[in-house]
Enzyme design. Structure first.
Site, PDB file in Angstrom:
ATOM      1  N   SER A  22       0.831  -1.202   0.000  1.00 55.19           N
ATOM      2  CA  SER A  22       0.000   0.000   0.000  1.00 55.19           C
ATOM      3  C   SER A  22       0.868   1.255   0.000  1.00 55.19           C
ATOM      4  CB  SER A  22      -0.876   0.040   1.261  1.00 55.19           C
ATOM      5  OG  SER A  22      -1.941  -0.862   1.171  1.00 55.19           O
ATOM      6  N   PRO A  23       0.339   2.345  -0.553  1.00 55.05           N
ATOM      7  CA  PRO A  23       1.038   3.630  -0.421  1.00 55.05           C
ATOM      8  C   PRO A  23       1.044   4.072   1.033  1.00 55.05           C
ATOM      9  CG  PRO A  23      -1.123   3.911  -1.425  1.00 55.05           C
ATOM     10  CD  PRO A  23      -0.902   2.445  -1.324  1.00 55.05           C
ATOM     11  N   CYS A  25       2.741   7.152   3.501  1.00 57.65           N
ATOM     12  CA  CYS A  25       3.512   8.394   3.561  1.00 57.65           C
ATOM     13  C   CYS A  25       4.686   8.256   4.518  1.00 57.65           C
ATOM     14  CB  CYS A  25       2.615   9.545   3.996  1.00 57.65           C
ATOM     15  SG  CYS A  25       1.424  10.052   2.731  1.00 57.65           S
ATOM     16  N   GLN A  99       0.836   6.945  -6.144  1.00 55.83           N
ATOM     17  CA  GLN A  99      -0.495   7.442  -5.811  1.00 55.83           C
ATOM     18  C   GLN A  99      -0.500   8.965  -5.974  1.00 55.83           C
ATOM     19  OE1 GLN A  99      -2.053   7.666  -1.635  1.00 55.83           O
ATOM     20  NE2 GLN A  99      -3.477   6.089  -2.364  1.00 55.83           N
ATOM     21  N   TYR A 181      -9.249  13.120   1.824  1.00 59.35           N
ATOM     22  CA  TYR A 181      -8.539  14.103   1.014  1.00 59.35           C
ATOM     23  C   TYR A 181      -9.471  14.646  -0.074  1.00 59.35           C
ATOM     24  CZ  TYR A 181      -4.722  12.279   3.782  1.00 59.35           C
ATOM     25  OH  TYR A 181      -3.935  11.904   4.848  1.00 59.35           O
ATOM     26  N   ARG A 229      -8.280   4.741  -5.637  1.00 64.77           N
ATOM     27  CA  ARG A 229      -8.511   4.359  -4.244  1.00 64.77           C
ATOM     28  C   ARG A 229      -9.679   5.162  -3.706  1.00 64.77           C
ATOM     29  NH1 ARG A 229      -4.448   3.257   0.860  1.00 64.77           N
ATOM     30  NH2 ARG A 229      -4.689   1.140   0.077  1.00 64.77           N
ATOM     31  N   LEU A 300      -5.496  -4.688   7.948  1.00 62.04           N
ATOM     32  CA  LEU A 300      -5.059  -5.710   8.896  1.00 62.04           C
ATOM     33  C   LEU A 300      -5.041  -7.102   8.270  1.00 62.04           C
ATOM     34  CD1 LEU A 300      -6.624  -4.583  12.298  1.00 62.04           C
ATOM     35  CD2 LEU A 300      -4.400  -4.045  11.320  1.00 62.04           C
ATOM     36  N   GLY A 322      -0.067  -2.797   4.397  1.00 63.19           N
ATOM     37  CA  GLY A 322       0.782  -1.673   4.743  1.00 63.19           C
ATOM     38  C   GLY A 322       1.657  -1.970   5.926  1.00 63.19           C
ATOM     39  N   ARG A 323       1.066  -1.979   7.109  1.00 65.41           N
ATOM     40  CA  ARG A 323       1.848  -2.151   8.329  1.00 65.41           C
ATOM     41  C   ARG A 323       2.640  -3.455   8.339  1.00 65.41           C
ATOM     42  NH1 ARG A 323      -2.727   0.634   9.577  1.00 65.41           N
ATOM     43  NH2 ARG A 323      -2.537   2.443  10.951  1.00 65.41           N
TER      44      ARG A 323
END
Length: 355
Positions: A22-23, A25, A99, A181, A229, A300, A322-323
């Site tokens: 995943s993107p 930041c 992204q 956003y 997304r 998750l 991601g994580r």
């Protein structure tokens, strides 16, 4: 071969598997220019078995940055700094996308570990923000409502950034329409109170996202995959909901998107999310509509078996994580080992492949 590690063809690409990064930041750029941190950070995932890596939310205009430390693609110096990072991922056998984003009313904020939080004052390097309506995110500065010229500039910003991304060598383009956003702000009735062609009905609220999708597809041509997304729910009463997300996903695909990257939340501070393993998978399934709208799931997803089950039940076509990639940059190699799949390992790591 598991579904997770089966190839996925998308336009001119064949992605080597369906376990993607995943993107995320990093808040480590200087004047929008990615640094050595970004090079090491992204290349490691390619060595770790990712099929596709999406680089972080990258601003299409200076005022579209979440923070002063965000990456950008509004000038050629940024494009040129991205090129060697893209080449490093390619050299390790993976594909990479970026992204493209505009933070809207959530722009000009401090990065997560800054001593202060909230909006960055103009006197300290911040800038005025924009949104569909002059409604602030809780605790942030009030934005100005975009006028017609401002909306046109946003569309042009996405198109120009897409061209620079392709010139830098990116394989995939993703439009960020999620997490509160700008494009998500237009989609949700909680943040969009306009009474013109960009407000009111779902068709009107989706107009800017779809105009951006068409503009980016025109730049991308017929060969480059395009993702969108979205946050499939605001997790708040009266907000954007999964049924609307499915309709917007269908419209986006009709205008040139190849896959809807389904996430959720981020629009309002009073959201209420029941976070648990796979909590966003049902949203991906709802948007996918039985396979008619290609989608990816996120949220998750932390093991090969779990990710495989999502694909096997038909909830998504691919998995973003991601994580888990941050915890283990070789998550792809580990997941393949868990599932008994034989995939390509870097020659330098072969001694660890079997025992």
């Amino acid at each position: 071969m598991s579904l997770l590690f089966s190839p996925l063809p998308l336009r001119s690409l064949v992605l080597r598997n369906r376990l993607w990064v995943s993107p995320m930041c990093m808040y480590s750029a200087v004047d929008g220019v990615p640094q050595e941190w970004h090079h090491t950070h992204l290349a490691q995932f390619a060595s770790g078995g990712a099929g596709l890596i999406i680089a972080e939310a990258t601003a299409v205009l200076p005022e579209g940055r979440i923070s002063p430390r965000d990456t950008g693609l509004w000038n050629d110096a940024q494009r040129d700094a991205w090129a060697p990072i893209v080449a490093a991922v390619h050299a390790r056998g993976a594909h990479i996308g970026v992204q493209l984003a505009h933070a809207g009313r959530k722009a000009s904020t401090w990065w997560p570990w800054a001593p202060e939080q909230g909006s960055v004052p103009v006197s300290e390097g911040g800038w005025p923000t924009v949104a569909p309506s002059a409604i602030a995110f809780e605790g942030f500065a009030e934005p100005a409502a975009l006028d017609a010229a401002g909306i046109a500039a946003v569309v042009e910003g996405f198109a120009s950034a897409a061209r620079r991304a392709l010139d830098a060598g990116f394989d995939v383009l993703e439009i960020h329409g999620a997490h509160g956003y700008l494009l998500h702000e237009f989609l949700s009735p909680l943040s969009n109170h306009r009474d013109d062609a960009y407000g009111g009905s779902l068709e009107n609220r989706a107009r800017l996202l779809l105009e951006v999708t068409e503009a980016v597809r025109a730049v991308a041509g017929e060969d480059v995959p395009l993702f969108v997304r979205i946050s499939a729910t605001d997790h708040a009463p009266g907000g954007f909901a999964a049924e609307e997300a499915a309709q917007v996903g269908e419209w986006a695909v009709a205008r040139g998107a190849d896959l809807i990257d389904v996430s959720s939340g981020g629009l309002v501070a009073h959201q209420r999310i029941d976070v648990h393993p796979g909590y966003q998978v049902p949203l991906a399934a709802a948007v996918r509509r039985g396979g008619r709208i290609p989608s990816s799931a996120v949220g998750l997803l932390t093991s090969g078996a779990q990710a495989e089950s999502v694909l096997a039940e038909g909830a998504a076509d691919a998995i973003f994580a991601g994580r888990e990639w941050l915890r283990d940059p070789h998550f792809g190699l580990r997941a393949a080992h868990e599932l008994g799949d034989v995939i390509a390992w870097p020659d330098q790591y072969l001694r660890a492949r079997w025992r």
